[in-house]
Design an enzyme around this catalytic site. Structure first.
Site, PDB file in Angstrom:
ATOM      1  N   ASP A 140       0.831  -1.209   0.000  1.00  0.00           N
ATOM      2  CA  ASP A 140       0.000   0.000   0.000  1.00  0.00           C
ATOM      3  C   ASP A 140       0.868   1.262   0.000  1.00  0.00           C
ATOM      4  O   ASP A 140       0.380   2.352   0.296  1.00  0.00           O
ATOM      5  CB  ASP A 140      -0.926   0.000   1.223  1.00  0.00           C
ATOM      6  CG  ASP A 140      -0.143  -0.071   2.535  1.00  0.00           C
ATOM      7  OD1 ASP A 140       1.113  -0.139   2.489  1.00  0.00           O
ATOM      8  OD2 ASP A 140      -0.773  -0.053   3.617  1.00  0.00           O
ATOM      9  N   HIS A 142       3.315   2.053   2.011  1.00  0.00           N
ATOM     10  CA  HIS A 142       3.833   2.610   3.271  1.00  0.00           C
ATOM     11  C   HIS A 142       5.356   2.527   3.286  1.00  0.00           C
ATOM     12  O   HIS A 142       5.946   1.667   2.631  1.00  0.00           O
ATOM     13  CB  HIS A 142       3.208   1.927   4.502  1.00  0.00           C
ATOM     14  CG  HIS A 142       3.608   0.508   4.736  1.00  0.00           C
ATOM     15  ND1 HIS A 142       2.725  -0.445   5.203  1.00  0.00           N
ATOM     16  CD2 HIS A 142       4.791  -0.138   4.586  1.00  0.00           C
ATOM     17  CE1 HIS A 142       3.362  -1.600   5.329  1.00  0.00           C
ATOM     18  NE2 HIS A 142       4.607  -1.445   4.956  1.00  0.00           N
ATOM     19  N   GLU A 147       1.595   4.507   7.533  1.00  0.00           N
ATOM     20  CA  GLU A 147       0.496   3.935   6.766  1.00  0.00           C
ATOM     21  C   GLU A 147      -0.241   5.027   5.996  1.00  0.00           C
ATOM     22  O   GLU A 147       0.031   6.227   6.175  1.00  0.00           O
ATOM     23  CB  GLU A 147      -0.470   3.222   7.719  1.00  0.00           C
ATOM     24  CG  GLU A 147       0.175   2.085   8.520  1.00  0.00           C
ATOM     25  CD  GLU A 147       0.381   0.802   7.693  1.00  0.00           C
ATOM     26  OE1 GLU A 147       0.647   0.876   6.481  1.00  0.00           O
ATOM     27  OE2 GLU A 147       0.274  -0.279   8.290  1.00  0.00           O
TER      28      GLU A 147
HETATM   29  P1  PGA Z   1       8.706  -6.549   2.792  1.00  0.00           P
HETATM   30  O1  PGA Z   1       8.017  -5.356   3.576  1.00  0.00           O
HETATM   31  O2  PGA Z   1      10.135  -6.158   2.581  1.00  0.00           O
HETATM   32  O3  PGA Z   1       8.579  -7.729   3.689  1.00  0.00           O
HETATM   33  O4  PGA Z   1       7.983  -6.720   1.496  1.00  0.00           O
HETATM   34  C1  PGA Z   1       8.247  -4.040   3.167  1.00  0.00           C
HETATM   35  C2  PGA Z   1       7.462  -3.068   4.032  1.00  0.00           C
HETATM   36  O5  PGA Z   1       6.379  -3.424   4.514  1.00  0.00           O
HETATM   37  O6  PGA Z   1       7.930  -1.936   4.213  1.00  0.00           O
END
Ligand code: PGA
Length: 265
Positions: A140, A142, A147
């Site tokens: 998304d 973030h 968020e």
């Molecule tokens: P991920 O998470 O590296 O496990 O894809 C990235 C994030 O949520 O910032």
């Protein structure tokens, strides 16, 4: 923004490791050392493995490196395998010559969270700021745990995680019900104050977030779009993560020209 589209996630790892090593070499004889901003999650694991390998081969030292992590869950003790304190120790710190007293993961256990957030910001300032911040990106968009809807002027504080993030991170817990609902995270303004930023992304699951962050409008609904405001941001992404970019060909051409320019200089 510099958008580097690479052929594989391994190439993303090597690119990121080269960037970190360049910083460490540049700062080798500087008494201040280097200040690295670190991320957790699946994406930087390859980078940490590669840095450990380069350290083991004697190519780099972390003896004068200070680190600041983006975030930590609220309600998870540092000793828990689900904590980001534990992640950093297991996946990087215990394998290299870093001084653990110079490593900083936001404290969320047995502390006043507001004071902890302020003290974290203060420590970054005392260290002279972060030279290079490594970022992953959520599906998304973030960054850290900023968020959707996070103020672009936000500082380190507690954020509530979205349902999407709870689902994405449930893989690190026995069940989704165990994923903490909140985390202490560097703010977007804190991230934008870093000297330089390197965002890593792999896989088609990140394609929409990458497109919206690079080619969409700057909006709190797409937290990583705030990076458009920073003058020294590099995105190192694999082809699937780049697959929705309208201007992918342009970014590839820009990198080819950059390579030609550096060969002829
Ligand atoms: P991920 O998470 O590296 O496990 O894809 C990235 C994030 O949520 O910032």
């Amino acid at each position: 923004m510099r958008v580097v589209i690479l052929d594989s996630s391994e190439a993303v790892t090597q690119f990121a490791a080269d960037e970190v090593c360049t910083l460490l070499h540049r700062r080798k004889n500087d008494p201040r050392g280097a200040v690295l901003g670190l991320a957790t999650g699946g994406t930087p694991l390859g980078l940490y493995r590669e840095l450990i390998a380069r350290y083991a081969r004697g190519e780099i030292s972390f003896a004068k490196v200070a680190t600041f992590n983006l975030d930590e869950y609220v309600g998870v003790v540092p000793e828990s395998p689900s904590s980001y304190h534990y992640y950093m120790l297991e996946n990087l710190f215990k394998h290299i010559d870093i001084d653990l007293s110079l490593t900083h993961v936001p404290k969320t256990c047995g502390v006043d969270l507001q004071e902890s957030a302020e003290s974290f910001e203060h420590k970054i300032e005392q260290a002279g700021g972060i030279d290079l911040q490594i970022l992953g990106i959520g599906a998304d968009a973030h960054i850290g745990f900023n968020e959707i809807g996070s103020s672009l002027g936000s500082r380190t504080r507690v954020k509530t995680l979205t349902q999407r993030t709870l689902e994405d991170n449930a893989r690190y817990f026995d069940s989704i019900d165990e994923v903490p609902q909140t985390a202490l995270t560097m703010g977007i303004a804190t991230i934008l104050e870093c000297q330089s930023i390197l965002l890593l992304a792999n896989g088609a699951g990140k394609a929409r977030a990458i497109r919206d962050s690079v080619e969409g409008p700057i909006t709190a609904s797409v937290p990583a779009s705030a990076l458009q405001l920073h003058p020294r941001v590099t995105l190192a992404i694999d082809r699937p993560a780049a697959s929705m970019l309208a201007n992918a060909d342009y970014f590839l051409a820009a990198e080819r020209n950059r390579a030609v320019a550096s060969r002829s200089s």
